[in-house]
Design a protein around this motif. Structure first.
Motif, PDB file in Angstrom:
ATOM      1  N   TRP A 211       0.801  -1.168  -0.058  1.00  0.00           N
ATOM      2  CA  TRP A 211       0.031  -0.020   0.027  1.00  0.00           C
ATOM      3  C   TRP A 211       0.980   1.296   0.125  1.00  0.00           C
ATOM      4  O   TRP A 211       0.386   2.205  -0.531  1.00  0.00           O
ATOM      5  CB  TRP A 211      -1.015  -0.037   1.278  1.00  0.00           C
ATOM      6  CG  TRP A 211      -2.230  -0.979   0.902  1.00  0.00           C
ATOM      7  CD1 TRP A 211      -2.270  -1.867   1.730  1.00  0.00           C
ATOM      8  CD2 TRP A 211      -3.002  -0.886   0.032  1.00  0.00           C
ATOM      9  NE1 TRP A 211      -3.448  -2.697   1.042  1.00  0.00           N
ATOM     10  CE2 TRP A 211      -3.982  -2.002   0.002  1.00  0.00           C
ATOM     11  CE3 TRP A 211      -3.348   0.284  -1.240  1.00  0.00           C
ATOM     12  CZ2 TRP A 211      -4.986  -2.197  -0.754  1.00  0.00           C
ATOM     13  CZ3 TRP A 211      -4.668  -0.027  -1.865  1.00  0.00           C
ATOM     14  CH2 TRP A 211      -5.322  -1.263  -1.763  1.00  0.00           C
ATOM     15  N   VAL A 237     -14.511  16.288   2.813  1.00  0.00           N
ATOM     16  CA  VAL A 237     -13.526  16.776   3.609  1.00  0.00           C
ATOM     17  C   VAL A 237     -12.141  16.998   3.215  1.00  0.00           C
ATOM     18  O   VAL A 237     -11.326  17.796   3.617  1.00  0.00           O
ATOM     19  CB  VAL A 237     -13.389  15.304   4.824  1.00  0.00           C
ATOM     20  CG1 VAL A 237     -12.869  14.269   4.047  1.00  0.00           C
ATOM     21  CG2 VAL A 237     -12.566  15.767   5.828  1.00  0.00           C
ATOM     22  N   ILE A 261      -7.250  16.635   5.995  1.00  0.00           N
ATOM     23  CA  ILE A 261      -6.424  16.041   5.094  1.00  0.00           C
ATOM     24  C   ILE A 261      -6.091  17.361   4.029  1.00  0.00           C
ATOM     25  O   ILE A 261      -6.623  18.009   3.591  1.00  0.00           O
ATOM     26  CB  ILE A 261      -7.037  15.166   4.108  1.00  0.00           C
ATOM     27  CG1 ILE A 261      -7.509  14.024   4.905  1.00  0.00           C
ATOM     28  CG2 ILE A 261      -6.345  14.489   2.890  1.00  0.00           C
ATOM     29  CD1 ILE A 261      -8.748  13.063   4.414  1.00  0.00           C
ATOM     30  N   LYS A 267       2.554  11.054   0.555  1.00  0.00           N
ATOM     31  CA  LYS A 267       2.114   9.639   1.084  1.00  0.00           C
ATOM     32  C   LYS A 267       1.016   9.576   2.234  1.00  0.00           C
ATOM     33  O   LYS A 267      -0.166   9.097   2.173  1.00  0.00           O
ATOM     34  CB  LYS A 267       3.207   8.588   1.540  1.00  0.00           C
ATOM     35  CG  LYS A 267       2.951   7.254   1.443  1.00  0.00           C
ATOM     36  CD  LYS A 267       3.853   6.634   2.395  1.00  0.00           C
ATOM     37  CE  LYS A 267       3.715   7.366   3.797  1.00  0.00           C
ATOM     38  NZ  LYS A 267       4.839   6.840   4.811  1.00  0.00           N
ATOM     39  N   SER A 268       1.323  10.322   3.005  1.00  0.00           N
ATOM     40  CA  SER A 268       0.528  10.215   4.282  1.00  0.00           C
ATOM     41  C   SER A 268      -0.806  10.985   3.906  1.00  0.00           C
ATOM     42  O   SER A 268      -1.904  10.403   4.488  1.00  0.00           O
ATOM     43  CB  SER A 268       1.214  11.115   5.454  1.00  0.00           C
ATOM     44  OG  SER A 268       1.188  12.520   5.267  1.00  0.00           O
ATOM     45  N   GLU A 269      -0.720  12.056   3.242  1.00  0.00           N
ATOM     46  CA  GLU A 269      -2.235  12.577   2.865  1.00  0.00           C
ATOM     47  C   GLU A 269      -3.057  11.567   1.910  1.00  0.00           C
ATOM     48  O   GLU A 269      -4.170  11.556   2.204  1.00  0.00           O
ATOM     49  CB  GLU A 269      -1.995  14.016   2.195  1.00  0.00           C
ATOM     50  CG  GLU A 269      -1.176  14.734   2.936  1.00  0.00           C
ATOM     51  CD  GLU A 269      -1.807  15.203   4.428  1.00  0.00           C
ATOM     52  OE1 GLU A 269      -2.816  15.509   4.547  1.00  0.00           O
ATOM     53  OE2 GLU A 269      -0.598  14.883   5.212  1.00  0.00           O
ATOM     54  N   PHE A 271      -2.880   8.478   2.149  1.00  0.00           N
ATOM     55  CA  PHE A 271      -3.324   7.302   2.809  1.00  0.00           C
ATOM     56  C   PHE A 271      -4.681   8.035   3.391  1.00  0.00           C
ATOM     57  O   PHE A 271      -5.811   7.333   3.753  1.00  0.00           O
ATOM     58  CB  PHE A 271      -2.197   6.999   4.073  1.00  0.00           C
ATOM     59  CG  PHE A 271      -1.514   5.785   3.697  1.00  0.00           C
ATOM     60  CD1 PHE A 271      -2.307   4.452   3.994  1.00  0.00           C
ATOM     61  CD2 PHE A 271      -0.419   5.734   3.116  1.00  0.00           C
ATOM     62  CE1 PHE A 271      -1.639   3.380   3.794  1.00  0.00           C
ATOM     63  CE2 PHE A 271       0.117   4.657   2.945  1.00  0.00           C
ATOM     64  CZ  PHE A 271      -0.228   3.475   3.073  1.00  0.00           C
ATOM     65  N   LEU A 275      -8.040   6.197   3.009  1.00  0.00           N
ATOM     66  CA  LEU A 275      -8.633   5.411   4.078  1.00  0.00           C
ATOM     67  C   LEU A 275     -10.186   5.880   4.475  1.00  0.00           C
ATOM     68  O   LEU A 275     -11.089   5.243   4.805  1.00  0.00           O
ATOM     69  CB  LEU A 275      -7.877   5.515   5.384  1.00  0.00           C
ATOM     70  CG  LEU A 275      -6.531   4.964   5.263  1.00  0.00           C
ATOM     71  CD1 LEU A 275      -5.638   5.107   6.650  1.00  0.00           C
ATOM     72  CD2 LEU A 275      -6.604   3.358   5.214  1.00  0.00           C
ATOM     73  N   VAL A 276     -10.159   7.386   4.689  1.00  0.00           N
ATOM     74  CA  VAL A 276     -11.627   8.061   4.701  1.00  0.00           C
ATOM     75  C   VAL A 276     -12.670   7.591   3.742  1.00  0.00           C
ATOM     76  O   VAL A 276     -13.876   7.321   4.003  1.00  0.00           O
ATOM     77  CB  VAL A 276     -11.343   9.565   4.733  1.00  0.00           C
ATOM     78  CG1 VAL A 276     -12.692  10.315   4.847  1.00  0.00           C
ATOM     79  CG2 VAL A 276     -10.826   9.812   6.089  1.00  0.00           C
ATOM     80  N   ALA A 278     -12.537   4.871   2.172  1.00  0.00           N
ATOM     81  CA  ALA A 278     -13.042   3.434   2.347  1.00  0.00           C
ATOM     82  C   ALA A 278     -13.944   3.399   3.266  1.00  0.00           C
ATOM     83  O   ALA A 278     -15.149   2.849   3.310  1.00  0.00           O
ATOM     84  CB  ALA A 278     -11.816   2.559   2.369  1.00  0.00           C
ATOM     85  N   ILE A 279     -13.667   4.222   4.341  1.00  0.00           N
ATOM     86  CA  ILE A 279     -14.742   4.169   5.549  1.00  0.00           C
ATOM     87  C   ILE A 279     -15.919   4.702   5.293  1.00  0.00           C
ATOM     88  O   ILE A 279     -17.039   4.212   5.622  1.00  0.00           O
ATOM     89  CB  ILE A 279     -13.953   4.889   6.698  1.00  0.00           C
ATOM     90  CG1 ILE A 279     -12.889   3.697   7.551  1.00  0.00           C
ATOM     91  CG2 ILE A 279     -15.055   5.259   7.772  1.00  0.00           C
ATOM     92  CD1 ILE A 279     -13.668   2.729   8.210  1.00  0.00           C
ATOM     93  N   VAL A 282     -18.100   2.174   3.573  1.00  0.00           N
ATOM     94  CA  VAL A 282     -18.591   0.886   4.121  1.00  0.00           C
ATOM     95  C   VAL A 282     -19.947   0.500   4.209  1.00  0.00           C
ATOM     96  O   VAL A 282     -20.753   1.491   4.637  1.00  0.00           O
ATOM     97  CB  VAL A 282     -17.592   0.789   5.369  1.00  0.00           C
ATOM     98  CG1 VAL A 282     -18.230   1.749   6.387  1.00  0.00           C
ATOM     99  CG2 VAL A 282     -18.084  -0.642   6.036  1.00  0.00           C
ATOM    100  N   PHE A 303      -9.659  -2.777  -3.639  1.00  0.00           N
ATOM    101  CA  PHE A 303      -9.393  -3.627  -2.849  1.00  0.00           C
ATOM    102  C   PHE A 303      -9.831  -3.227  -1.435  1.00  0.00           C
ATOM    103  O   PHE A 303     -10.269  -4.062  -0.670  1.00  0.00           O
ATOM    104  CB  PHE A 303      -7.801  -3.957  -2.624  1.00  0.00           C
ATOM    105  CG  PHE A 303      -7.317  -4.883  -3.666  1.00  0.00           C
ATOM    106  CD1 PHE A 303      -8.013  -6.055  -3.834  1.00  0.00           C
ATOM    107  CD2 PHE A 303      -6.030  -4.812  -4.110  1.00  0.00           C
ATOM    108  CE1 PHE A 303      -7.654  -7.046  -4.613  1.00  0.00           C
ATOM    109  CE2 PHE A 303      -5.621  -6.114  -5.005  1.00  0.00           C
ATOM    110  CZ  PHE A 303      -6.524  -7.083  -5.297  1.00  0.00           C
ATOM    111  N   LYS A 307     -12.555  -5.222   0.780  1.00  0.00           N
ATOM    112  CA  LYS A 307     -12.052  -5.903   2.098  1.00  0.00           C
ATOM    113  C   LYS A 307     -13.094  -5.274   2.942  1.00  0.00           C
ATOM    114  O   LYS A 307     -13.664  -6.150   3.916  1.00  0.00           O
ATOM    115  CB  LYS A 307     -10.762  -4.871   2.343  1.00  0.00           C
ATOM    116  CG  LYS A 307     -10.348  -5.206   4.140  1.00  0.00           C
ATOM    117  CD  LYS A 307      -9.928  -6.598   4.290  1.00  0.00           C
ATOM    118  CE  LYS A 307      -9.890  -6.695   5.729  1.00  0.00           C
ATOM    119  NZ  LYS A 307      -9.840  -8.059   6.329  1.00  0.00           N
ATOM    120  N   LEU A 308     -13.599  -4.129   3.025  1.00  0.00           N
ATOM    121  CA  LEU A 308     -14.585  -3.736   3.979  1.00  0.00           C
ATOM    122  C   LEU A 308     -16.011  -4.508   3.778  1.00  0.00           C
ATOM    123  O   LEU A 308     -16.624  -4.676   4.702  1.00  0.00           O
ATOM    124  CB  LEU A 308     -14.734  -2.004   4.183  1.00  0.00           C
ATOM    125  CG  LEU A 308     -13.603  -1.653   4.804  1.00  0.00           C
ATOM    126  CD1 LEU A 308     -13.582   0.019   4.773  1.00  0.00           C
ATOM    127  CD2 LEU A 308     -13.326  -1.946   6.279  1.00  0.00           C
TER     128      LEU A 308
END
Lengths: 343, 140
Positions: A211, A237, A261, A267-269, A271, A275-276, A278-279, A282, A303, A307-308
Motif C-alpha cells: 500500500w 472533507v 487532509i 504519501k501520508s495525505e 493514505f 482510508l477516509v 473507504a470508511i 463501508v 481492494f 475488504k470492508l
C-alpha cells in the motif's frame, strides 16, 4: 440473452409516452473501443443504443447528478429518468433508495441481465492481444470478443477478459427494475472475495509495503470520487473550499482551522484520503469497480472497499444494496455484535 | 546507553465513563506510564474515523478509544455504534499494513481506575518493542 431490439422498443415507448425525461444508456463511443454513456432525449436516437460487454460504466452516477441538477432548478421537471441498469448498478440504486437520497419514482429502471458474462476489462484484453492495437470490438454469440487488430482478427473468449469484479459478481441480474430484459439466472460466484483473500494471506509487513507503494502514486485527481455513485456529498472533507475565507477572517481563524487532509499528494495525505473514502463507503460500496477503472495510475482502490465489504459480511452479516428495507450498516447495531477485540 | 523508546499514545476517552475513570486513577494516585495524551470526547460514538487516522498521521504510536461498557452509555446507545465502526476501522488499518496492536479499544467505567491503569500499562508494553510508528506518519 438480452434482446437489444426489445430494449430499444421499451426505451422508445417510455420516451415517446413522455413518461420519462430522458433515457440514460450506452452508445458506441467515437473515442474508444468501449461503450460511452449517452443521454437520449430524441426517440429517433434510441436506435443508437447498444448493450454488450463493453458497457462498463455505472450509470447510477447520473441519477445522482440529475438529483443535484433538480435541486438547482426553480421549476424542475419531476418526471423520472430512465436508466439502463446492470445487476451491480441496480444495487447502487438500491443503496440510494435505502439512504432515501432518491425516491423510487425518480427513476425508471430498464434492467438488463449480464447472465453468465459481465463486462470486459480493457486492460486485460490489451494484455491478451499482446499490446497489438485493436479497432472495433464485436461479439459473436456473446461468447467471444472479436477484435480487429493490425494482424487480422483475433478471437478471445469473453470469460477470459472479464473484469475482476464480474468474476466476483454477486448480482448478475438486477435486483430492482421496471422492465426486465434477458434471462434471470442468479449465479453465485464460487469465491466472491478471492482477490481480497489473496491480499490477506500476505504478511502485515508485505501488505504495508504494497500500500505504501500504491498509494504514494496517487496524484489526487479525485477521479475515483467523481465517478462514484455513492460519493454524493455536497461538501467533501478533502476539499478546501468548505472553509470560506473572507476579508473578515482573522489570521487566528485561519491558523486554527482544522485541516484533516492536506491537498498535497504526499504519501501520508494520500493514505488519509483513501482510508477516509473507504470508511465512508463501508456498507454502501456495491463493487461496481468504477473507481479502479478510472484511476489513471492503476491503484487497486477496489481492494480497500472490497475488504470492508467482506468484513461487513463476516462480522455483521450485511450486504450492501441487497435490501432497501434494512437499516444502513453504520447507522444500526445489534446486541450480539462482536467485541472480542475490545478490552 | 541509548534512551529507551517511549511510545506516544493518543487516547479518546468518553466524558462520562473512561475520562472519569482516568480521573479516578489520577486522584487515587495510582501509578501508570505517562505516555498517554488523553482527549476527552462526549461519547465513544462521536469518535470519527478521521480522528483516528489523523492521530496516526500526526505521529501517534498507538491510539486508544475508550467508552462506557455496553448498556451504560450516557446516550443509551452511542457505544454500540462505536463498537461497530471501530471494528471496521480496525480491520481497515490492519489491511493497509498497520500493526494491529497499535489500535485498541476498551470499555472503562467511571469506577474502573485500576482497569484504566492496566489498559495503559499493557498498551505501552505492547508498543515498546514495535518501535515508532512510521506507516501513516506525515513525512517531515
Amino acid at each position: 440473452m438480452v434482446n437489444l431490439d426489445e430494449l430499444k422498443k421499451e426505451a422508445k415507448r417510455v420516451l415517446e409516452d413522455g413518461k420519462v425525461k430522458y433515457v440514460i444508456g450506452y452508445v458506441k463511443s467515437k473515442a474508444s473501443n468501449m461503450a460511452a454513456p449517452a443521454f437520449v432525449t430524441d426517440p429517433e436516437e434510441i436506435e443508437n443504443l447498444i448493450w454488450d460487454p463493453t458497457c462498463v460504466q455505472n450509470l447510477t452516477k447520473f441519477i445522482v447528478d440529475e438529483k443535484k441538477r433538480k435541486a438547482q432548478q426553480k421549476k424542475p421537471d419531476t418526471r423520472p429518468v430512465a436508466v439502463v441498469s446492470k445487476g451491480c448498478d441496480s444495487r447502487a440504486i438500491n443503496v440510494l433508495l435505502q439512504e432515501k437520497y432518491i425516491e423510487r419514482d425518480d427513476v425508471f429502471i430498464l434492467g438488463v441481465a449480464c447472465e453468465d458474462l459481465g463486462v470486459i476489462d480493457e486492460k486485460k484484453l490489451a494484455q491478451k492481444l499482446k499490446g497489438k492495437r485493436f479497432g472495433e470490438l464485436t461479439f459473436d454469440d456473446k461468447k467471444n470478443v472479436v477484435a480487429t487488430t493490425t494482424d487480422g482478427t483475433v478471437k478471445v473468449p469473453v470469460k477470459e477478459v472479464l473484469a475482476e469484479r464480474c468474476v466476483e459478481c454477486q448480482a448478475n441480474t438486477p435486483l430492482i427494475y421496471d422492465v426486465f430484459l434477458g434471462e434471470e439466472d442468479r449465479r453465485k460466484p464460487d469465491a466472491p472475495f478471492a482477490s481480497v483473500e489473496k491480499m490477506e494471506s500476505l504478511s502485515n509487513k508485505e501488505r504495508g509495503a504494497f500500500w505504501q507503494e500504491q498509494l504514494s502514486k496517487c496524484v489526487r485527481c479525485y477521479a475515483c470520487r467523481s465517478t462514484c455513485p455513492m460519493c454524493y456529498c455536497d461538501e467533501c472533507v478533502v476539499d478546501t473550499i468548505n472553509f470560506a475565507v473572507t476579508p473578515d477572517t482573522t489570521a487566528q481563524e485561519k491558523a486554527l482551522r482544522i485541516k484533516w487532509i492536506e491537498r498535497a499528494s504526499t504519501k501520508s495525505e494520500n493514505f488519509g484520503y483513501h482510508l477516509v473514502r473507504a470508511i465512508h463507503l463501508v456498507g454502501r460500496c456495491i463493487d461496481c469497480g468504477e473507481c479502479e477503472r478510472v484511476c489513471p495510475l492503476d491503484i487497486p482502490i477496489r481492494f480497500l472497499n472490497k475488504k470492508l465489504e467482506k468484513t461487513a459480511k463476516e462480522l455483521f452479516d450485511y450486504e450492501p444494496g441487497m435490501d432497501t428495507e434494512k437499516p444502513a450498516l453504520v447507522a444500526s447495531f445489534k446486541d450480539e455484535d462482536p467485541e472480542e477485540f475490545i478490552r | 546507553m541509548a534512551e529507551e523508546f517511549e511510545p506516544k499514545i493518543v487516547a479518546f476517552l468518553c466524558k462520562w465513563c473512561s475520562s472519569a475513570g482516568s480521573d479516578l486513577a489520577g486522584v487515587s494516585r495510582m501509578q501508570y506510564p505517562p505516555n498517554v495524551v488523553p482527549i476527552q470526547v462526549m461519547c465513544s460514538g462521536s469518535v470519527s474515523p478521521l480522528y483516528i487516522f489523523n492521530a496516526f498521521k500526526k505521529g501517534a504510536d498507538g491510539v486508544l478509544v475508550s467508552g462506557c461498557h455496553p448498556g451504560d452509555c450516557h446516550y443509551i446507545e452511542g457505544n454500540y455504534y462505536a463498537r461497530r465502526r471501530i471494528a471496521l476501522v480496525k480491520e481497515l488499518l490492519e489491511f493497509v499494513g498497520l500493526e494491529p496492536e497499535r489500535f485498541q479499544m476498551s470499555w472503562v467505567s467511571a469506577a474502573e481506575g485500576t482497569k484504566y491503569t492496566e489498559v495503559i500499562k499493557d498498551f505501552v508494553d505492547v508498543l515498546k518493542p514495535l518501535g515508532p510508528q512510521s506507516h501513516l506518519r506525515r513525512e517531515q
